[in-house]
Design a protein around this motif. Structure first.
Motif, PDB file in Angstrom:
ATOM      1  N   ASN A 164       6.338  10.117 -24.515  1.00 39.08           N
ATOM      2  CA  ASN A 164       7.380   9.115 -24.372  1.00 39.08           C
ATOM      3  C   ASN A 164       8.755   9.621 -24.795  1.00 39.08           C
ATOM      4  O   ASN A 164       9.701   8.846 -24.877  1.00 39.08           O
ATOM      5  CB  ASN A 164       7.031   7.846 -25.162  1.00 39.08           C
ATOM      6  CG  ASN A 164       7.890   6.662 -24.755  1.00 39.08           C
ATOM      7  OD1 ASN A 164       8.318   6.550 -23.599  1.00 39.08           O
ATOM      8  ND2 ASN A 164       8.175   5.780 -25.695  1.00 39.08           N
ATOM      9  N   GLU A 186       5.455   6.013 -15.607  1.00 35.10           N
ATOM     10  CA  GLU A 186       5.011   4.808 -16.302  1.00 35.10           C
ATOM     11  C   GLU A 186       4.477   5.237 -17.662  1.00 35.10           C
ATOM     12  O   GLU A 186       4.059   6.388 -17.833  1.00 35.10           O
ATOM     13  CB  GLU A 186       3.904   4.081 -15.527  1.00 35.10           C
ATOM     14  CG  GLU A 186       4.303   3.596 -14.151  1.00 35.10           C
ATOM     15  CD  GLU A 186       3.184   2.818 -13.467  1.00 35.10           C
ATOM     16  OE1 GLU A 186       2.308   2.295 -14.161  1.00 35.10           O
ATOM     17  OE2 GLU A 186       3.206   2.751 -12.225  1.00 35.10           O
ATOM     18  N   PRO A 228       9.328  -8.418 -19.649  1.00 37.09           N
ATOM     19  CA  PRO A 228      10.131  -7.533 -20.498  1.00 37.09           C
ATOM     20  C   PRO A 228      11.197  -8.269 -21.303  1.00 37.09           C
ATOM     21  O   PRO A 228      11.437  -7.934 -22.466  1.00 37.09           O
ATOM     22  CB  PRO A 228      10.763  -6.565 -19.497  1.00 37.09           C
ATOM     23  CG  PRO A 228       9.816  -6.537 -18.344  1.00 37.09           C
ATOM     24  CD  PRO A 228       9.263  -7.939 -18.245  1.00 37.09           C
ATOM     25  N   ASP A 229      11.820  -9.290 -20.699  1.00 39.15           N
ATOM     26  CA  ASP A 229      12.893  -9.989 -21.421  1.00 39.15           C
ATOM     27  C   ASP A 229      12.361 -10.976 -22.455  1.00 39.15           C
ATOM     28  O   ASP A 229      13.143 -11.617 -23.164  1.00 39.15           O
ATOM     29  CB  ASP A 229      13.837 -10.692 -20.440  1.00 39.15           C
ATOM     30  CG  ASP A 229      13.145 -11.758 -19.595  1.00 39.15           C
ATOM     31  OD1 ASP A 229      11.905 -11.905 -19.692  1.00 39.15           O
ATOM     32  OD2 ASP A 229      13.843 -12.444 -18.828  1.00 39.15           O
ATOM     33  N   PHE A 286      10.572   5.094 -22.668  1.00 44.99           N
ATOM     34  CA  PHE A 286      10.310   3.657 -22.595  1.00 44.99           C
ATOM     35  C   PHE A 286      10.498   3.061 -23.986  1.00 44.99           C
ATOM     36  O   PHE A 286       9.923   3.537 -24.965  1.00 44.99           O
ATOM     37  CB  PHE A 286       8.880   3.390 -22.102  1.00 44.99           C
ATOM     38  CG  PHE A 286       8.564   4.074 -20.792  1.00 44.99           C
ATOM     39  CD1 PHE A 286       9.044   3.569 -19.592  1.00 44.99           C
ATOM     40  CD2 PHE A 286       7.800   5.236 -20.770  1.00 44.99           C
ATOM     41  CE1 PHE A 286       8.765   4.199 -18.382  1.00 44.99           C
ATOM     42  CE2 PHE A 286       7.515   5.876 -19.572  1.00 44.99           C
ATOM     43  CZ  PHE A 286       7.996   5.366 -18.371  1.00 44.99           C
ATOM     44  N   GLU A 317      10.255  -2.870 -26.071  1.00 43.65           N
ATOM     45  CA  GLU A 317      10.024  -4.056 -25.243  1.00 43.65           C
ATOM     46  C   GLU A 317       9.340  -3.693 -23.929  1.00 43.65           C
ATOM     47  O   GLU A 317       8.441  -4.410 -23.467  1.00 43.65           O
ATOM     48  CB  GLU A 317      11.351  -4.773 -25.001  1.00 43.65           C
ATOM     49  CG  GLU A 317      11.939  -5.332 -26.293  1.00 43.65           C
ATOM     50  CD  GLU A 317      13.320  -5.921 -26.095  1.00 43.65           C
ATOM     51  OE1 GLU A 317      13.675  -6.223 -24.938  1.00 43.65           O
ATOM     52  OE2 GLU A 317      14.043  -6.078 -27.093  1.00 43.65           O
ATOM     53  N   GLU A 318       9.735  -2.564 -23.331  1.00 47.02           N
ATOM     54  CA  GLU A 318       9.065  -2.114 -22.111  1.00 47.02           C
ATOM     55  C   GLU A 318       7.599  -1.802 -22.383  1.00 47.02           C
ATOM     56  O   GLU A 318       6.717  -2.124 -21.567  1.00 47.02           O
ATOM     57  CB  GLU A 318       9.752  -0.859 -21.567  1.00 47.02           C
ATOM     58  CG  GLU A 318      11.166  -1.042 -21.079  1.00 47.02           C
ATOM     59  CD  GLU A 318      11.798   0.292 -20.741  1.00 47.02           C
ATOM     60  OE1 GLU A 318      11.785   0.652 -19.551  1.00 47.02           O
ATOM     61  OE2 GLU A 318      12.292   0.971 -21.662  1.00 47.02           O
ATOM     62  N   ILE A 319       7.331  -1.175 -23.523  1.00 48.17           N
ATOM     63  CA  ILE A 319       5.959  -0.791 -23.854  1.00 48.17           C
ATOM     64  C   ILE A 319       5.083  -2.023 -24.063  1.00 48.17           C
ATOM     65  O   ILE A 319       3.961  -2.101 -23.555  1.00 48.17           O
ATOM     66  CB  ILE A 319       5.955   0.108 -25.106  1.00 48.17           C
ATOM     67  CG1 ILE A 319       6.571   1.477 -24.759  1.00 48.17           C
ATOM     68  CG2 ILE A 319       4.538   0.274 -25.657  1.00 48.17           C
ATOM     69  CD1 ILE A 319       6.866   2.330 -25.977  1.00 48.17           C
ATOM     70  N   SER A 335       5.537  -5.069 -22.911  1.00 49.87           N
ATOM     71  CA  SER A 335       5.345  -5.734 -21.625  1.00 49.87           C
ATOM     72  C   SER A 335       4.334  -4.984 -20.774  1.00 49.87           C
ATOM     73  O   SER A 335       3.418  -5.588 -20.194  1.00 49.87           O
ATOM     74  CB  SER A 335       6.686  -5.832 -20.886  1.00 49.87           C
ATOM     75  OG  SER A 335       6.516  -6.363 -19.594  1.00 49.87           O
ATOM     76  N   TYR A 336       4.478  -3.669 -20.705  1.00 49.07           N
ATOM     77  CA  TYR A 336       3.587  -2.858 -19.869  1.00 49.07           C
ATOM     78  C   TYR A 336       2.141  -2.939 -20.362  1.00 49.07           C
ATOM     79  O   TYR A 336       1.221  -3.165 -19.573  1.00 49.07           O
ATOM     80  CB  TYR A 336       4.062  -1.416 -19.870  1.00 49.07           C
ATOM     81  CG  TYR A 336       3.299  -0.510 -18.937  1.00 49.07           C
ATOM     82  CD1 TYR A 336       3.615  -0.451 -17.585  1.00 49.07           C
ATOM     83  CD2 TYR A 336       2.264   0.294 -19.408  1.00 49.07           C
ATOM     84  CE1 TYR A 336       2.921   0.377 -16.720  1.00 49.07           C
ATOM     85  CE2 TYR A 336       1.571   1.128 -18.555  1.00 49.07           C
ATOM     86  CZ  TYR A 336       1.898   1.174 -17.205  1.00 49.07           C
ATOM     87  OH  TYR A 336       1.195   1.998 -16.350  1.00 49.07           O
ATOM     88  N   THR A 396       4.460   4.598 -30.444  1.00 43.66           N
ATOM     89  CA  THR A 396       5.336   4.670 -29.271  1.00 43.66           C
ATOM     90  C   THR A 396       5.709   6.078 -28.823  1.00 43.66           C
ATOM     91  O   THR A 396       6.571   6.235 -27.965  1.00 43.66           O
ATOM     92  CB  THR A 396       6.629   3.881 -29.546  1.00 43.66           C
ATOM     93  OG1 THR A 396       7.301   4.456 -30.666  1.00 43.66           O
ATOM     94  CG2 THR A 396       6.331   2.419 -29.818  1.00 43.66           C
TER      95      THR A 396
END
Length: 282
Positions: free
Chosen positions: A83, A98, A144-145, A222, A225-227, A229-230, A245
């Motif tokens: 990452n 991704e 994500p938000d 990433f 927040e992206e992590i 959500s994903y 992370t």
């Protein structure tokens, strides 16, 4: 808040750090630093307490007072590989399109300063300082938000890895990541309100006093927040779940030639504002 678990292995009690860096006991208010107390409602109840009125615990944390992993009852310990673009480069791998998700078995979780017992047949045990996410409110398919609302806080993680097992023993990462003691977590869980920008944190790791890793979360591919959500697209996240992370460059595998942990060596690592760890390899 900075939440801790203190005491002997297997008998840790919940606590928090006061303004003087002393541990205050939370046993009259929560059973442990785990699931229920890490939701938004649970954390609000803890914030309403006056630390000065909580029992003072004898000893100085990480000196004569042992700290355990800062989260108990972890249901899932997820992690993200490659990452940091510069770490991917040193590993000779492409930056992922991704997040690369894998698991660390929860039996690998250890206190931040516990000795690390190297596997008897280890030939390539490595270090990885990482920012850890602790889930508060759980969820699945989190947008994500909205992901920040599901993060209780952050902590330091050493994603210790046996590279021979990870990369050359059948092609799966998990067995190289989940050996007992390969997941020191803590020293404390810093609630998200005290980490205004998790992508502006310096993280570092020394081995026997030599700086091996020195990076910043600003170079993550990433963000947290992206992590979150994903990951929630593939599994329901629960309160107290932990996600590591990724790590900046400087791991042993990336040295030329590679350098791995030997018995007797000491790792020291930390993240600005989140505390430090120390492990001796035995």
């Amino acid at each position: 808040m900075k939440l801790v678990r203190y005491g002997d292995k297997g008998a840790e009690r919940p606590g928090l750090l006061d303004a003087d860096g002393r541990v205050r006991d939370l046993s009259d208010h929560v059973a442990d630093i785990s699931g229920a107390c890490l939701t938004r409602a649970g954390l609000e109840a803890l914030r309403a307490l006056d630390p000065a009125r909580l029992p003072l615990v004898e000893g100085t944390p990480q000196q004569d007072l042992r700290l355990g992993a800062c989260v108990a009852g972890v249901g899932k310990f997820l992690a993200v590989g490659l990452n940091y673009a510069d770490h991917a480069a040193e590993a000779g791998m492409e930056v992922p399109a991704e997040p690369i998700l894998f698991t660390k078995w929860t039996s690998c979780i250890a206190g931040p300063d516990d000795d690390l017992t190297l596997p008897p047949d280890s030939i390539a045990t490595d270090w990885e300082v990482e920012l850890g996410i602790v889930i508060g409110d759980g969820g699945r398919d989190i947008a994500p938000d909205r992901a920040a609302r599901h993060i209780a806080g952050y902590c330091v993680i050493n994603d210790i890895s046996e590279r021979d097992w990870q990369l050359r023993r059948g092609g799966t990462w998990d067995k190289g990541k989940g050996y007992d003691g390969f997941g020191p977590v803590g020293p404390w869980l810093v609630t998200a309100d005290e980490v205004p920008d998790p992508r502006a944190l310096r993280l570092w790791l020394d081995v026997d006093g030599r700086r091996r890793q020195d990076g910043t979360t600003a170079t993550m591919v990433f963000g947290p927040e992206e992590i979150v959500s994903y990951a929630s697209r593939f599994t329901t996240l629960h309160p107290g779940d932990v996600i590591a992370t990724g790590t900046p460059p400087g791991v042993g595998m990336g040295q030329k030639p590679p350098v791995y942990l030997q018995r007797g060596q000491v790792m020291r690592l930390g993240i600005d504002g989140l505390g430090q760890q120390r492990q001796r390899a035995i």
